[in-house]
Design a protein around this motif. Sequence first.
Motif, PDB file in Angstrom:
ATOM      1  N   ASP A 161       0.845  -1.189   0.000  1.00  0.00           N
ATOM      2  CA  ASP A 161       0.000   0.000   0.000  1.00  0.00           C
ATOM      3  C   ASP A 161       0.885   1.245   0.000  1.00  0.00           C
ATOM      4  OD1 ASP A 161      -2.875  -1.049   2.016  1.00  0.00           O
ATOM      5  OD2 ASP A 161      -2.414  -1.210  -0.114  1.00  0.00           O
ATOM      6  N   ASP A 162       0.267   2.416  -0.081  1.00  0.00           N
ATOM      7  CA  ASP A 162       1.043   3.667  -0.119  1.00  0.00           C
ATOM      8  C   ASP A 162       1.908   3.859   1.114  1.00  0.00           C
ATOM      9  OD1 ASP A 162      -1.553   5.619  -1.777  1.00  0.00           O
ATOM     10  OD2 ASP A 162       0.068   4.370  -2.555  1.00  0.00           O
ATOM     11  N   TYR A 163       1.392   3.539   2.285  1.00  0.00           N
ATOM     12  CA  TYR A 163       2.098   3.849   3.521  1.00  0.00           C
ATOM     13  C   TYR A 163       2.568   2.636   4.302  1.00  0.00           C
ATOM     14  CZ  TYR A 163       0.956   8.715   2.800  1.00  0.00           C
ATOM     15  OH  TYR A 163       0.874   9.968   2.268  1.00  0.00           O
ATOM     16  N   VAL A 164       2.126   1.474   3.919  1.00  0.00           N
ATOM     17  CA  VAL A 164       2.598   0.258   4.589  1.00  0.00           C
ATOM     18  C   VAL A 164       2.857  -0.838   3.565  1.00  0.00           C
ATOM     19  CG1 VAL A 164       1.596   0.614   6.882  1.00  0.00           C
ATOM     20  CG2 VAL A 164       0.209  -0.395   5.078  1.00  0.00           C
ATOM     21  N   ASN A 165       3.861  -1.674   3.853  1.00  0.00           N
ATOM     22  CA  ASN A 165       4.174  -2.822   3.007  1.00  0.00           C
ATOM     23  C   ASN A 165       4.306  -4.003   3.955  1.00  0.00           C
ATOM     24  OD1 ASN A 165       5.874  -4.873   1.788  1.00  0.00           O
ATOM     25  ND2 ASN A 165       6.342  -3.411   0.168  1.00  0.00           N
ATOM     26  N   PHE A 166       3.419  -4.988   3.827  1.00  0.00           N
ATOM     27  CA  PHE A 166       3.430  -6.081   4.792  1.00  0.00           C
ATOM     28  C   PHE A 166       3.126  -7.412   4.115  1.00  0.00           C
ATOM     29  CE2 PHE A 166      -1.174  -6.625   5.010  1.00  0.00           C
ATOM     30  CZ  PHE A 166      -1.624  -5.397   4.567  1.00  0.00           C
ATOM     31  N   THR A 167       3.529  -8.501   4.791  1.00  0.00           N
ATOM     32  CA  THR A 167       3.312  -9.857   4.275  1.00  0.00           C
ATOM     33  C   THR A 167       2.487 -10.640   5.292  1.00  0.00           C
ATOM     34  OG1 THR A 167       5.418  -9.786   3.113  1.00  0.00           O
ATOM     35  CG2 THR A 167       4.452 -11.956   3.452  1.00  0.00           C
ATOM     36  N   SER A 227      -5.396 -18.677  11.406  1.00  0.00           N
ATOM     37  CA  SER A 227      -4.224 -18.514  12.253  1.00  0.00           C
ATOM     38  C   SER A 227      -3.114 -18.021  11.337  1.00  0.00           C
ATOM     39  CB  SER A 227      -3.889 -19.875  12.873  1.00  0.00           C
ATOM     40  OG  SER A 227      -2.664 -19.804  13.548  1.00  0.00           O
ATOM     41  N   PHE A 228      -2.481 -16.878  11.704  1.00  0.00           N
ATOM     42  CA  PHE A 228      -1.569 -16.274  10.736  1.00  0.00           C
ATOM     43  C   PHE A 228      -0.519 -15.389  11.408  1.00  0.00           C
ATOM     44  CE2 PHE A 228      -3.715 -12.196  11.113  1.00  0.00           C
ATOM     45  CZ  PHE A 228      -4.980 -12.563  11.530  1.00  0.00           C
ATOM     46  N   SER A 229       0.401 -14.898  10.581  1.00  0.00           N
ATOM     47  CA  SER A 229       1.406 -13.939  11.055  1.00  0.00           C
ATOM     48  C   SER A 229       1.431 -12.752  10.093  1.00  0.00           C
ATOM     49  CB  SER A 229       2.788 -14.600  11.102  1.00  0.00           C
ATOM     50  OG  SER A 229       3.276 -14.797   9.785  1.00  0.00           O
ATOM     51  N   GLN A 230       1.813 -11.608  10.624  1.00  0.00           N
ATOM     52  CA  GLN A 230       1.983 -10.410   9.779  1.00  0.00           C
ATOM     53  C   GLN A 230       3.426  -9.973   9.906  1.00  0.00           C
ATOM     54  OE1 GLN A 230      -0.493  -9.185   8.022  1.00  0.00           O
ATOM     55  NE2 GLN A 230      -2.426  -9.326   9.150  1.00  0.00           N
ATOM     56  N   THR A 231       4.067  -9.680   8.771  1.00  0.00           N
ATOM     57  CA  THR A 231       5.412  -9.116   8.813  1.00  0.00           C
ATOM     58  C   THR A 231       5.339  -7.719   8.222  1.00  0.00           C
ATOM     59  OG1 THR A 231       6.355 -11.313   8.499  1.00  0.00           O
ATOM     60  CG2 THR A 231       7.819  -9.447   8.113  1.00  0.00           C
ATOM     61  N   LEU A 232       5.659  -6.708   9.051  1.00  0.00           N
ATOM     62  CA  LEU A 232       5.661  -5.334   8.570  1.00  0.00           C
ATOM     63  C   LEU A 232       7.010  -5.094   7.907  1.00  0.00           C
ATOM     64  CD1 LEU A 232       4.354  -2.546   8.387  1.00  0.00           C
ATOM     65  CD2 LEU A 232       5.146  -2.073  10.696  1.00  0.00           C
ATOM     66  N   ASN A 233       7.037  -5.112   6.583  1.00  0.00           N
ATOM     67  CA  ASN A 233       8.293  -4.989   5.850  1.00  0.00           C
ATOM     68  C   ASN A 233       8.846  -3.569   5.918  1.00  0.00           C
ATOM     69  OD1 ASN A 233       8.141  -7.727   4.939  1.00  0.00           O
ATOM     70  ND2 ASN A 233       6.609  -7.068   3.466  1.00  0.00           N
ATOM     71  N   SER A 234       7.981  -2.602   5.627  1.00  0.00           N
ATOM     72  CA  SER A 234       8.410  -1.200   5.704  1.00  0.00           C
ATOM     73  C   SER A 234       7.172  -0.323   5.853  1.00  0.00           C
ATOM     74  CB  SER A 234       9.173  -0.795   4.442  1.00  0.00           C
ATOM     75  OG  SER A 234       8.309  -0.772   3.328  1.00  0.00           O
ATOM     76  N   TYR A 235       7.386   0.903   6.318  1.00  0.00           N
ATOM     77  CA  TYR A 235       6.268   1.840   6.431  1.00  0.00           C
ATOM     78  C   TYR A 235       6.745   3.259   6.173  1.00  0.00           C
ATOM     79  CZ  TYR A 235       8.094   2.748  11.158  1.00  0.00           C
ATOM     80  OH  TYR A 235       8.878   3.070  12.240  1.00  0.00           O
TER      81      TYR A 235
END
Lengths: 237, 165
Positions: free
Chosen positions: A74-80, A115-123
């Motif tokens: 997204d514009d302000y967040v990049n996550f997996t 059941s999951f995980s989120q990785t915040l790659n960059s913001y």
Amino acid sequence: MLVPFFGLTQEKKKDSITPKIERYGIRFGADISKLARSFYDKNYKGLELVGDYRLTKRHYIAVELGNENKTTEDDYVNFTTKGTYFKAGFDYNSYDNWLDMRNMIFIGMRYGASSFSQTLNSYDIYNTTHYFNENSTVVLGEKYNGLSAQWIEVAFGMKAEVIHNIYVGFSVRFNKLMSNKKPDNFDNLYIPGFNRTYNGNFGVGFNYSVSYFLPLYKKSFKPVKKEEAVKKDKKTN
Amino acid sequence: MKKIFYCLLLLASFSSCEKDDICDAATATTPRIIIEFYSTDATPVLKKVTNLKVTGDGMTDYFLFNDVSKIELPLKTTSDVTKFSLIMNSTDTATQNEDFIEFNYTRNDVFVSRACGFKTLFYLDATTPYSLTDSGLNDGIWIQNSTVITSNIETENETHIKIYY
């Protein structure tokens, strides 16, 4: 003369209507849209297995089991987001098949859990003044484990038998989150099985499936003419 | 059959609704530091500035504040130090006076939303929240006194620093 059950013109003979045979069994397959997306979308890897089992003439137990690995830019967040989901529920076939066709137009409900995980790659840091001309992107790579969510779905769809025992299905889902375990200082912007979250706990989804029907047993019933049914009622009353 | 198909198509079109894609202007994001100017009387009153030119260290662009007693200045989100030059009466070469203020702080990035991303909150250092220095132009220091009202710069709804002159 009263109109017979199938609307076909009949002579007034009791045995002239052929008994309808309903096949009961298990249908299993996969969501081909998710499979296809895994090839053309470099940010997505997913697989969903679908299945249903016929309980009565119109009711089916339905399940979906899936796994997704999706990167959102997204514009302000990049996550997996990585995780597994399971949905179980019922489908109700509201379609009256002609002759011996076995198609469905259904409405259904599911209870889903993931059941999951989120990785915040960059913001990116949001600033209303851009006075210092800073590069406000922060590369983080922080992983939040042990997240989960549960929701209810209402499904509308259809399944058609295209060749013998092979069904193609399509459904649209409307989801409502019931519980959502969020990461600290971030959010579940995407949940496997639920898809993208919006403000207000609602979500939508699509499902395109190809399934194989494994017949287990048959049930036959004689459709009763209305005239005979009325006579029966008079007798019992 | 056809009716149901069109119904499904209509319902499917709802998936493109994206109400949360724009960061609303009213949402609190990275705050600026709020400075209020007061007189040096026994009971200080708000004092308006005249042509106060504020320039960030190393920058050519500047802010010009006139006839206001409260100003807002942005802090750097990529550094723990921000320095400004404050020139009072900047339009008058005879009476203009330049002082420097340097803020020292720690930063904390907090998630706002999908549309707004993150905001940085600033926490002024407890021992040295800022340092005031005079310019080397022999014009004296026009800022006579100053205090920290709150060292947590988290919103723009409150005054953080008071300057007396």
